[in-house]
Design a protein around this motif. Structure first.
Motif, PDB file in Angstrom:
ATOM      1  N   ARG A 200      24.973 -59.391  51.015  1.00 39.80           N
ATOM      2  CA  ARG A 200      24.306 -60.269  51.970  1.00 39.80           C
ATOM      3  C   ARG A 200      24.548 -59.685  53.523  1.00 39.80           C
ATOM      4  O   ARG A 200      25.352 -58.743  53.558  1.00 39.80           O
ATOM      5  N   PRO A 201      23.551 -59.929  54.112  1.00 37.40           N
ATOM      6  CA  PRO A 201      23.475 -58.841  55.517  1.00 37.40           C
ATOM      7  C   PRO A 201      24.676 -59.452  56.302  1.00 37.40           C
ATOM      8  O   PRO A 201      25.170 -60.411  56.649  1.00 37.40           O
ATOM      9  N   PHE A 202      25.209 -58.351  57.055  1.00 40.15           N
ATOM     10  CA  PHE A 202      26.451 -58.239  57.601  1.00 40.15           C
ATOM     11  C   PHE A 202      26.378 -59.059  59.018  1.00 40.15           C
ATOM     12  O   PHE A 202      25.322 -58.908  59.635  1.00 40.15           O
ATOM     13  N   MET A 203      27.446 -59.629  59.277  1.00 41.29           N
ATOM     14  CA  MET A 203      27.731 -60.159  60.784  1.00 41.29           C
ATOM     15  C   MET A 203      28.162 -59.009  61.508  1.00 41.29           C
ATOM     16  O   MET A 203      29.178 -58.313  61.034  1.00 41.29           O
ATOM     17  N   LEU A 204      27.732 -58.542  62.585  1.00 42.57           N
ATOM     18  CA  LEU A 204      28.272 -57.496  63.428  1.00 42.57           C
ATOM     19  C   LEU A 204      28.639 -57.982  64.740  1.00 42.57           C
ATOM     20  O   LEU A 204      28.530 -59.037  65.074  1.00 42.57           O
ATOM     21  N   ALA A 205      29.430 -56.966  65.295  1.00 42.31           N
ATOM     22  CA  ALA A 205      30.244 -57.312  66.650  1.00 42.31           C
ATOM     23  C   ALA A 205      29.515 -56.460  67.778  1.00 42.31           C
ATOM     24  O   ALA A 205      28.976 -55.354  67.636  1.00 42.31           O
TER      25      ALA A 205
END
Length: 529
Positions: A200-205
């Protein structure tokens, strides 16, 4: 093969990202199957061809070229594939048609290593200079054309008219030459990922800036340490486990100890770390010993045991949790990993709701062996990419030293004419010892200035590398420094980059090894603050 060679030739000289996307999309539109799928796999690094050793390539060159002229040319050009591609002496009669890419790849996958020189010579005879160069780059795993795996997947999504996030999820579930993906692009069904350990494509900060703080209420955010490992997803469905890096690359084979211990059903987001003797996260250089390995020895598994510190739950059994707020996902995560299990534990939250205390902890991060702090809105859903506002990272400040340029190496792509990769050192007694290498942190104009200085101060040459007279000082910024028996200095920097060029500073006044030794990080403290 020739169409793939033309693609590589275009990519290596194309400076813009959009230009590279157009070149790949054009290749996908016109290359036949299965060549286009194999071409994509080559760009994403997902082909395992066994590769030919440079020694075998040099021996082949000696058999077909004047050895003295070849090595003089190689020393000047600095690139083995480019040199041999230009100097190769093919047959005088008309050669056969160029081999298709699928023929090269299928043959290499089935052939023993001893046959590679013979096969390679036959293919080189059938190709022009560009084709020979592309073949040599392919067979030596030297495709440095400025294309990441994500860029190649982005090009496929654009060409196919498919959502990039859907492509990212489906990609790891198929193998080169990706027939199901091309069938999907032609109007067929999406490759089924529901019952597979899919990516799953990552959520980034986003980096937290002081200017952001007045508009943010700390009470809206969960706070945790930013651990000094690498971000991974661990997905497990119906007994099959896969580990994915942030790029989407499958790194499962490098961490069999984590795979063996996984006993949940779902997908988690967390930090891959190595455990020290006390059961706490070891410094990053311990984890680095495990990365980028095709096989891991039993001794390596014992010396550097890996584990995952979980901080988000993306799927629980068949249920996709990404549309739920972080508060809900965290409760589900705590239900699964609240009690530590072998190779998995839970990243603790830090009970903070004011900026001053957060700033104090962030300043303590280096002493604790952490990278900084993470802030995540309690109501944030898990979305791919880097949305502004839901998640922030507040990293510790970098370290800096003044180091002396020792060696310079030619770059690749648009930098192939410049000496842009720099090895630098510090003083140990009366000698300079290498402590790191960097190839970014300077402007194009500064690159031209450094290149002129390197050429004017060269003392020796080793293929594409030049040794230089000590004289040019760099202020080098880096994240941390660790012991390393593989380096003459005994130290290795993490993420070094050129902060500024110290044209004004005499090289005799550069920093000493003792300065770096004082910055070596110990293992992190055990408590969570």
């Amino acid at each position: 093969m020739q169409r793939f060679a033309d693609l590589l030739d275009g990519l290596v000289t194309m400076p813009s990202r959009n230009g590279k996307l157009r070149l790949i999309e054009d290749y996908l539109a016109h290359a036949p199957d299965p060549d286009r799928g194999y071409g994509l796999a080559a760009l994403t690094g997902e082909l395992d061809l066994g590769t030919a050793k440079p020694k075998a390539i040099r021996e082949l060159a000696e058999a077909r070229c004047d050895p003295v002229l070849f090595y003089l040319s190689y020393d000047y050009v600095g690139d083995l594939a480019e040199t041999l591609a230009l100097m190769w002496q093919g047959p005088e009669d008309t050669p056969e048609d160029p081999p298709p890419l699928w023929e090269v790849i299928d043959t290499l996958m089935a052939a023993p290593r001893t046959r590679i020189p013979e096969l390679l010579a036959g293919w080189l005879d059938r190709l022009d200079a560009t084709g020979r160069w592309a073949l040599l780059k392919l067979i030596t795993s030297g495709l440095r054309v400025g294309v990441s795996g994500r860029l190649a997947r982005t090009a496929f999504a654009g060409w196919a008219g498919l959502p990039l996030n859907d492509v990212e999820e489906a990609w790891p579930c198929v193998q080169p030459p990706y027939e199901p993906l091309f069938a999907w692009a032609a109007g067929g069904p999406k490759p089924e990922v529901r019952d597979m350990p899919a990516f799953r494509p990552f959520m980034l900060a986003n980096p937290l800036e002081e200017t952001d703080m007045p508009a943010l209420d700390p009470a809206d955010y969960a706070v945790e340490w930013k651990w000094d490992g690498i971000r991974v997803q661990v997905a497990r469905r119906f007994g099959e486990t896969r580990i994915f890096a942030r790029s989407g690359d499958d790194i499962t084979h490098a961490f069999p100890d984590v795979v063996e211990a996984a006993d949940f059903d779902g997908a988690l987001d967390g930090e891959l770390l190595v455990m020290d003797a006390s059961g706490e996260p070891a410094p990053f250089n311990h984890l680095q010993q495990r990365l980028n390995r095709k096989t891991v020895s039993a001794a390596m598994l014992r010396k550097y045991p890996a584990f995952v510190r979980a901080y988000d739950l993306l799927q629980d059994g068949p249920e996709d949790l990404r549309e739920h707020p972080f508060r809900h996902r965290r409760k589900r995560l705590e239900a699964l990993f609240g009690t530590p299990r072998d190779r998995f534990d839970l990243s603790p939250l830090i009970p903070l709701n004011d900026w001053s205390r957060m700033a104090e902890l962030r300043d303590e991060a280096r002493a604790r062996g952490m990278e900084g702090l993470m802030l995540k809105r309690w109501d944030s859903v898990y979305v791919p990419g880097r949305p502004k506002g839901p998640w922030f990272k507040w990293k510790r400040d970098p370290l800096t030293v003044d180091a002396v340029l020792l060696y310079a190496q030619r770059g690749h792509g648009k930098r192939s004419s410049f000496y842009s990769d720099y090895t630098f050192g510090v003083w140990r007694d009366d000698e300079l010892v290498p402590v790191g290498k960097a190839y970014f942190g300077f402007t194009d104009e500064e690159l031209r200035q450094i290149d002129r200085w390197v050429r004017a101060n060269t003392t020796d040459r080793f293929g594409p590398v030049r040794a230089v007279t000590p004289g040019l000082v760099f202020e080098v910024a880096f994240d941390s420094v660790h012991p390393s028996p593989r380096h003459k200095s005994g130290l290795a920097m993490r993420f070094p980059r050129i902060s500024r060029i110290r044209w004004d500073k005499p090289h005799a006044e550069a920093d000493r090894l003792e300065t770096l030794l004082k910055l070596v990080e110990a293992a992190p403290a055990a408590d969570g603050g």
